[in-house]
Structures are given as C-alpha cells and as structure tokens.
Design a protein around this motif. Structure first.
Motif, PDB file in Angstrom:
ATOM      1  N   TRP A  12       0.829  -1.219   0.000  1.00  0.00           N
ATOM      2  CA  TRP A  12       0.000   0.000   0.000  1.00  0.00           C
ATOM      3  C   TRP A  12       0.856   1.259   0.000  1.00  0.00           C
ATOM      4  O   TRP A  12       0.348   2.358  -0.187  1.00  0.00           O
ATOM      5  CB  TRP A  12      -0.974  -0.011   1.178  1.00  0.00           C
ATOM      6  CG  TRP A  12      -0.321   0.080   2.510  1.00  0.00           C
ATOM      7  CD1 TRP A  12       0.203  -0.948   3.232  1.00  0.00           C
ATOM      8  CD2 TRP A  12      -0.104   1.259   3.272  1.00  0.00           C
ATOM      9  NE1 TRP A  12       0.728  -0.493   4.389  1.00  0.00           N
ATOM     10  CE2 TRP A  12       0.559   0.869   4.453  1.00  0.00           C
ATOM     11  CE3 TRP A  12      -0.393   2.606   3.079  1.00  0.00           C
ATOM     12  CZ2 TRP A  12       0.938   1.771   5.432  1.00  0.00           C
ATOM     13  CZ3 TRP A  12      -0.022   3.505   4.061  1.00  0.00           C
ATOM     14  CH2 TRP A  12       0.639   3.087   5.217  1.00  0.00           C
ATOM     15  N   LEU A  13       2.199   1.099   0.200  1.00  0.00           N
ATOM     16  CA  LEU A  13       3.074   2.273   0.122  1.00  0.00           C
ATOM     17  C   LEU A  13       3.625   2.470  -1.289  1.00  0.00           C
ATOM     18  O   LEU A  13       4.506   3.288  -1.515  1.00  0.00           O
ATOM     19  CB  LEU A  13       4.224   2.140   1.125  1.00  0.00           C
ATOM     20  CG  LEU A  13       3.804   2.341   2.585  1.00  0.00           C
ATOM     21  CD1 LEU A  13       4.960   2.047   3.524  1.00  0.00           C
ATOM     22  CD2 LEU A  13       3.300   3.761   2.809  1.00  0.00           C
ATOM     23  N   GLU A  24      -1.814   7.088   1.257  1.00  0.00           N
ATOM     24  CA  GLU A  24      -0.361   7.032   1.397  1.00  0.00           C
ATOM     25  C   GLU A  24       0.194   8.414   1.770  1.00  0.00           C
ATOM     26  O   GLU A  24       1.023   8.538   2.678  1.00  0.00           O
ATOM     27  CB  GLU A  24       0.256   6.552   0.071  1.00  0.00           C
ATOM     28  CG  GLU A  24       1.741   6.276   0.154  1.00  0.00           C
ATOM     29  CD  GLU A  24       2.364   6.008  -1.221  1.00  0.00           C
ATOM     30  OE1 GLU A  24       1.609   5.749  -2.183  1.00  0.00           O
ATOM     31  OE2 GLU A  24       3.589   6.075  -1.317  1.00  0.00           O
TER      32      GLU A  24
END
Ligand code: CUA
Length: 309
Positions: A12-13, A24
C-alpha cells in the motif's frame, strides 16, 4: 514485521490508484506531523521544566506548557483529522462510472457488475478499467468481512444487514490482489481475490464476454455428471438449468486465473483436487468433498468445468 508490508503487489506504500495515493500521502504527513509534535512537546517540556526551577519564570513555564502541551497538539491533530475526514468522504462518495457489488461470503467473494443490460455475476476476481472510478457497494452474508485492495485503496468493512461503499480509481495496469482484512473465521487467511486493472477496451470486451451465458451442449457428458452429482443445487451456470444461488457462479469459471478465492491456479489438477479433497484445499468451507468421484467420471467433469470460458 514492519517491513513485511513493503513489498509485492499488496504494497500500500506503492499506490497504484488515486484513493491509495491519498491514504499514502496522509500516512507520510501524519508520520512527519507526529514527529514534529513529539519534538516540539518534548523540547518545550524540557524548556518549561528548566524555567520552573527559577521562581521568577513560573508564569513563562505555564505558558509553554499550555502552548506546547495543549494548543500545538490540538492544532496539528485537529488539522490532520479534518484532512483525513475529507479523504474518507471522497473515497466513500456515492458515485462512480462503474458500479460493482461485492458480497462477502464464508470465505469467498460474490461479485456483481451493474451494467445497463442488467447484472453480471462472477466471483473471486475483480477486473477494473484503467483510470475510471469504480464504486463498490459492499455487503456481507453472515459475518463481518473487510474488503481491501492495498495497492488501489480501502479498506472497508462488509457488514451483514447494511451496505457500505468504497471508490477505487486505478492508475496503473496490473494484478494488484485483494484480501479480507477482518478476521471472519476458519478460512479467513484464505479469503483472497485478484484485482486486475485492464485497458478500458479490454475491460469492455471482458465484461461483454462475462455477460454471455455459458455455451453448454445439452448432451455434454460432463454437464450430465454435474447435474447427477447435484452441483447445480449450489452453483449456477447461466444458460443451463443449474441455477444454485449458494456457491460461486461457474458460468465462466475457466476464464478466471485463480480457484478457491484467489489461492490456487486454475488448472485441471487443482479443480479435481478441489472436488475430491475440498477440506484439505480449504478448511471449514461449506462445500462438501466428493471423494467418491474418481477416474473417468472425475476427468469428464473436470474437462467440462475447464471448458467454461
Ligand atoms: Cu472474510 Cu476475513
């Protein structure tokens, strides 16, 4: 453990969608904001402590405690809260070029695309057109699940008896993968799905194909076995009399990449094992095993299922 979330398609980063990008960015701002609060509060506390030791500077010390310990954190945290709520409002807003209903089952995903021609049902695989905002209407059958495609956005709880919404706007092609993010029972860790972002033209062609009924010859020996074993009581194959509403729709089963809610490759060997050793393939699920099915009869059934493209 911290770094475990920093690689692969579930990262998810490394946002691949607008909503994930917003989350983010918020994460980095919160991280920096928290660092600033920590440094200032500790710095001011040390300063105030030193000032307090000198009686004539007591008022000054109180002022620093008030500003450094109360006002500054309230301003920073309040600002972050408002920003976070604005992002939340955007990613749950009730609009999208495409509407996808996803129902969390134990332990798989019923997926229904709402199209002008009517609903198109599939399972355990979500395909999305690049750059178009898709609105997800999320429900659950009997226990709480959570819908999450880390690289694209989310997550959002799926709650029995009510509908939650989530928007995803993919910005990068690829298979990003999704999972259930709420402990929901025995096979929770095996409740996954593919989230495939396609060029809009390819997506339209895929959806048109999914909307078609299956092409099954009425004298297909594999379909006869499917009917005799009672598979149609739970599974639907559109275009045949099999209309079972319980398990995943099998109309275009073989067009999907994965079997068993994102956990096995769609191969004849895995389908055969899925039918005969269901418990071993995925513990705790509702589908019973059919260990008595073997030999030519099993092969014929598997060939028929693999023909559902
Ligand atoms: Cu569904 Cu965890």
């Amino acid at each position: 453990m911290v770094l475990a979330g920093c690689g692969g398609r579930h990262n998810w980063l490394a946002a691949a969608g607008e909503e994930a990008r917003a989350v983010e960015t918020l994460f980095w701002i919160v991280l920096v904001g928290a660092g600033v609060i920590w440094a200032l509060v500790v710095g001011l506390a040390v300063y105030a402590h030193r000032a307090e030791a000198k009686p004539h500077r007591e008022r000054e010390a109180r002022r620093f405690i008030l500003w450094g310990g109360v006002a500054l954190p309230v301003l920073v945290v309040g600002g972050l809260l408002i920003w976070g709520l604005l992002i939340l409002r955007d990613i749950t807003a009730d609009d999208g070029a495409l509407t996808v209903r996803v129902d969390g089952e134990r332990w798989w995903w019923r997926v229904i695309y709402d199209t002008p021609e009517g609903p198109v049902t599939t399972a355990n695989e979500i395909r999305l057109p690049l750059g178009e905002r898709a609105l997800f209407r999320l429900t659950a059958d009997d226990v709480i699940h959570s819908f999450w495609v880390p690289a694209l956005g989310g997550k959002m709880d799926m709650i029995p008896g009510r509908e939650t919404t989530l928007a995803l706007t993919p910005r990068r092609l690829g298979n990003w993968g999704g999972l259930c993010a709420e402990f929901c029972g025995g096979a929770h860790a095996l409740m996954r799905f593919d989230a495939i972002v396609m060029e809009p033209d390819d997506f339209a062609a895929w959806l048109a194909q999914e909307a078609q009924p299956a092409r099954v010859a009425m004298d297909d020996p594999g379909f006869a076995i499917f009917a005799e074993e009672g598979c149609g009581a739970c599974h639907a194959i559109r275009g045949t009399e099999a209309q079972g509403p319980v398990g995943p729709d099998l109309t275009h089963l073989a067009s999907r990449d994965k079997l068993g809610a994102g956990i096995y490759d769609m191969t004849p060997e895995n389908i055969a094992r899925w039918i005969t050793e269901t418990d071993a393939m995925k513990p705790d699920i509702d589908m019973p095993s059919y260990p008595g099915l073997r030999g030519a009869r099993l092969d014929t059934l598997v060939s028929f299922l693999m023909s559902l493209e």
